[in-house]
Motif scaffolding. Structure first.
Motif, PDB file in Angstrom:
ATOM      1  N   HIS A  97     -10.970   2.284  -3.816  1.00  0.00           N
ATOM      2  CA  HIS A  97     -11.525   1.323  -4.776  1.00  0.00           C
ATOM      3  C   HIS A  97     -10.726   1.356  -6.083  1.00  0.00           C
ATOM      4  N   ARG A  98     -10.423   2.549  -6.568  1.00  0.00           N
ATOM      5  CA  ARG A  98      -9.633   2.667  -7.798  1.00  0.00           C
ATOM      6  C   ARG A  98      -8.216   2.143  -7.584  1.00  0.00           C
ATOM      7  N   LEU A  99      -7.615   2.446  -6.429  1.00  0.00           N
ATOM      8  CA  LEU A  99      -6.271   1.938  -6.157  1.00  0.00           C
ATOM      9  C   LEU A  99      -6.259   0.414  -6.135  1.00  0.00           C
ATOM     10  N   GLY A 100      -7.302  -0.186  -5.557  1.00  0.00           N
ATOM     11  CA  GLY A 100      -7.380  -1.639  -5.521  1.00  0.00           C
ATOM     12  C   GLY A 100      -7.421  -2.239  -6.916  1.00  0.00           C
ATOM     13  N   GLN A 101      -8.119  -1.574  -7.831  1.00  0.00           N
ATOM     14  CA  GLN A 101      -8.164  -2.074  -9.205  1.00  0.00           C
ATOM     15  C   GLN A 101      -6.793  -1.989  -9.873  1.00  0.00           C
ATOM     16  N   HIS A 102      -6.040  -0.926  -9.590  1.00  0.00           N
ATOM     17  CA  HIS A 102      -4.688  -0.818 -10.141  1.00  0.00           C
ATOM     18  C   HIS A 102      -3.768  -1.883  -9.546  1.00  0.00           C
ATOM     19  N   LEU A 103      -3.909  -2.132  -8.240  1.00  0.00           N
ATOM     20  CA  LEU A 103      -3.112  -3.184  -7.609  1.00  0.00           C
ATOM     21  C   LEU A 103      -3.444  -4.547  -8.200  1.00  0.00           C
ATOM     22  N   ASP A 104      -4.716  -4.763  -8.484  1.00  0.00           N
ATOM     23  CA  ASP A 104      -5.147  -6.030  -9.054  1.00  0.00           C
ATOM     24  C   ASP A 104      -4.505  -6.253 -10.419  1.00  0.00           C
ATOM     25  N   ARG A 105      -4.312  -5.182 -11.161  1.00  0.00           N
ATOM     26  CA  ARG A 105      -3.713  -5.309 -12.495  1.00  0.00           C
ATOM     27  C   ARG A 105      -2.222  -5.628 -12.432  1.00  0.00           C
ATOM     28  N   CYS A 106      -1.611  -5.387 -11.274  1.00  0.00           N
ATOM     29  CA  CYS A 106      -0.195  -5.737 -11.144  1.00  0.00           C
ATOM     30  C   CYS A 106       0.002  -7.242 -11.027  1.00  0.00           C
ATOM     31  N   GLY A 107      -1.103  -7.957 -10.675  1.00  0.00           N
ATOM     32  CA  GLY A 107      -0.995  -9.398 -10.528  1.00  0.00           C
ATOM     33  C   GLY A 107       0.000  -9.763  -9.445  1.00  0.00           C
ATOM     34  N   GLY A 108       0.829 -10.728  -9.706  1.00  0.00           N
ATOM     35  CA  GLY A 108       1.852 -11.131  -8.742  1.00  0.00           C
ATOM     36  C   GLY A 108       3.176 -10.455  -8.982  1.00  0.00           C
ATOM     37  N   GLY A 109       3.213  -9.472  -9.903  1.00  0.00           N
ATOM     38  CA  GLY A 109       4.459  -8.795 -10.217  1.00  0.00           C
ATOM     39  C   GLY A 109       4.775  -7.675  -9.243  1.00  0.00           C
ATOM     40  N   ARG A 110       5.792  -6.921  -9.600  1.00  0.00           N
ATOM     41  CA  ARG A 110       6.255  -5.827  -8.746  1.00  0.00           C
ATOM     42  C   ARG A 110       5.264  -4.668  -8.793  1.00  0.00           C
ATOM     43  N   VAL A 111       4.930  -4.135  -7.625  1.00  0.00           N
ATOM     44  CA  VAL A 111       4.024  -3.001  -7.528  1.00  0.00           C
ATOM     45  C   VAL A 111       4.851  -1.723  -7.600  1.00  0.00           C
ATOM     46  N   PRO A 112       4.527  -0.801  -8.498  1.00  0.00           N
ATOM     47  CA  PRO A 112       5.298   0.449  -8.600  1.00  0.00           C
ATOM     48  C   PRO A 112       5.329   1.215  -7.280  1.00  0.00           C
ATOM     49  N   ARG A 113       6.431   1.883  -7.024  1.00  0.00           N
ATOM     50  CA  ARG A 113       6.596   2.613  -5.767  1.00  0.00           C
ATOM     51  C   ARG A 113       5.515   3.672  -5.598  1.00  0.00           C
ATOM     52  N   ARG A 114       5.164   4.348  -6.688  1.00  0.00           N
ATOM     53  CA  ARG A 114       4.152   5.399  -6.596  1.00  0.00           C
ATOM     54  C   ARG A 114       2.811   4.825  -6.133  1.00  0.00           C
ATOM     55  N   LEU A 115       2.475   3.642  -6.606  1.00  0.00           N
ATOM     56  CA  LEU A 115       1.217   3.022  -6.213  1.00  0.00           C
ATOM     57  C   LEU A 115       1.258   2.592  -4.755  1.00  0.00           C
ATOM     58  N   ARG A 116       2.416   2.145  -4.293  1.00  0.00           N
ATOM     59  CA  ARG A 116       2.565   1.779  -2.886  1.00  0.00           C
ATOM     60  C   ARG A 116       2.392   3.003  -1.991  1.00  0.00           C
ATOM     61  N   VAL A 117       2.970   4.123  -2.404  1.00  0.00           N
ATOM     62  CA  VAL A 117       2.851   5.356  -1.611  1.00  0.00           C
ATOM     63  C   VAL A 117       1.399   5.815  -1.562  1.00  0.00           C
ATOM     64  N   ARG A 118       0.729   5.788  -2.708  1.00  0.00           N
ATOM     65  CA  ARG A 118      -0.676   6.205  -2.743  1.00  0.00           C
ATOM     66  C   ARG A 118      -1.545   5.295  -1.877  1.00  0.00           C
ATOM     67  N   SER A 119      -1.244   4.014  -1.866  1.00  0.00           N
ATOM     68  CA  SER A 119      -1.992   3.090  -1.019  1.00  0.00           C
ATOM     69  C   SER A 119      -1.755   3.387   0.456  1.00  0.00           C
ATOM     70  N   GLY A 120      -0.505   3.700   0.816  1.00  0.00           N
ATOM     71  CA  GLY A 120      -0.208   4.046   2.199  1.00  0.00           C
ATOM     72  C   GLY A 120      -0.915   5.312   2.640  1.00  0.00           C
ATOM     73  N   VAL A 121      -0.972   6.310   1.754  1.00  0.00           N
ATOM     74  CA  VAL A 121      -1.660   7.560   2.078  1.00  0.00           C
ATOM     75  C   VAL A 121      -3.159   7.305   2.278  1.00  0.00           C
ATOM     76  N   ALA A 122      -3.749   6.487   1.392  1.00  0.00           N
ATOM     77  CA  ALA A 122      -5.171   6.176   1.515  1.00  0.00           C
ATOM     78  C   ALA A 122      -5.468   5.469   2.834  1.00  0.00           C
ATOM     79  N   ALA A 123      -4.589   4.543   3.246  1.00  0.00           N
ATOM     80  CA  ALA A 123      -4.786   3.852   4.514  1.00  0.00           C
ATOM     81  C   ALA A 123      -4.676   4.818   5.690  1.00  0.00           C
ATOM     82  N   ALA A 124      -3.719   5.768   5.615  1.00  0.00           N
ATOM     83  CA  ALA A 124      -3.552   6.744   6.694  1.00  0.00           C
ATOM     84  C   ALA A 124      -4.769   7.656   6.805  1.00  0.00           C
ATOM     85  N   VAL A 125      -5.282   8.114   5.657  1.00  0.00           N
ATOM     86  CA  VAL A 125      -6.477   8.958   5.666  1.00  0.00           C
ATOM     87  C   VAL A 125      -7.661   8.195   6.252  1.00  0.00           C
TER      88      VAL A 125
END
Length: 206
Positions: free
Chosen positions: A160-188
């Motif tokens: 839920h918190r990661l989704g809020q951070h992704l939402d704040r990126c808007g249509g811009g570039r998503v930081p690599r660290r946030l992409r990795v954290r999202s991938g880990v959350a999906a794997a878990v």
């Protein structure tokens, strides 16, 4: 008199009648400036989740369901697993497509918001119906399953918190660290749901 613009005005798409906002968020809704959920609130929900799971274990040890009730609970337990896991698969599939550059972050977030209700209902249904299945709380497999259920719950709050951070990126570039954290959350999430389902299957045939 102020000059009128010749540009077409794009009206927001109407939401289908009878569908609440949390079930079908409006396309293009501007939520990027929404405040983040306070960390203390997420931490409090995590503590409450641990307490609720502990209470469910205590209740399960004192409930003596008869055979018809166990059969009904087993059917509803399976239905809750299908609803929860199916919704999680849909969200994580969109997340994989986003990682591959085939979807925009906004599409992933829209799918996650739409399916968050069935995901939490499925998880709650697993816990409630499990009270009537006479789980062997002394079995190591049952302990692992309870740990996976808790991990799924806490990971959902983290997502839920990661989704809020992704939402704040808007249509811009998503930081690599946030992409990795999202991938880990999906794997878990996938490991937790599939692991809990597999252990439940093994316990029912033991």
């Amino acid at each position: 008199m102020a000059p009128t613009s010749n540009l077409p005005v794009t009206a927001p798409l109407p939401r289908p009648a009878g569908v609440p906002g949390w079930a079908a968020p409006a396309d293009g809704a501007a939520t990027g400036d929404a405040p983040l959920t306070p960390a203390w609130a997420l931490a409090a929900l995590g503590v409450l989740s641990c307490a609720a799971l502990a209470a469910a274990c205590w209740v399960a040890g004192h409930v003596h369901a008869d055979v018809p009730l166990q059969i009904a609970a087993r059917f509803l337990h399976l239905a809750a697993l299908v609803v929860g896991l199916g919704s999680v698969l849909a969200v994580d599939w969109f997340a994989v497509l986003w990682m591959l550059g085939r979807r925009r972050p906004a599409e992933v977030l829209r799918t996650a918001r739409t399916l968050q209700a069935p995901i939490w209902l499925g998880l709650g249904g697993l816990v409630v119906t499990g009270l009537f299945l006479r789980p062997d709380l002394e079995s190591p497999l049952t302990g692992v399953k309870l740990g996976l259920v808790l991990a799924i719950t806490l990971n959902g709050l983290y997502a839920h918190r990661l989704g809020q951070h992704l939402d704040r990126c808007g249509g811009g570039r998503v930081p690599r660290r946030l992409r990795v954290r999202s991938g880990v959350a999906a794997a878990v999430s996938q490991l937790g749901w599939w692991g809990a389902g597999l252990i439940g299957f093994l316990n029912s045939h033991s």
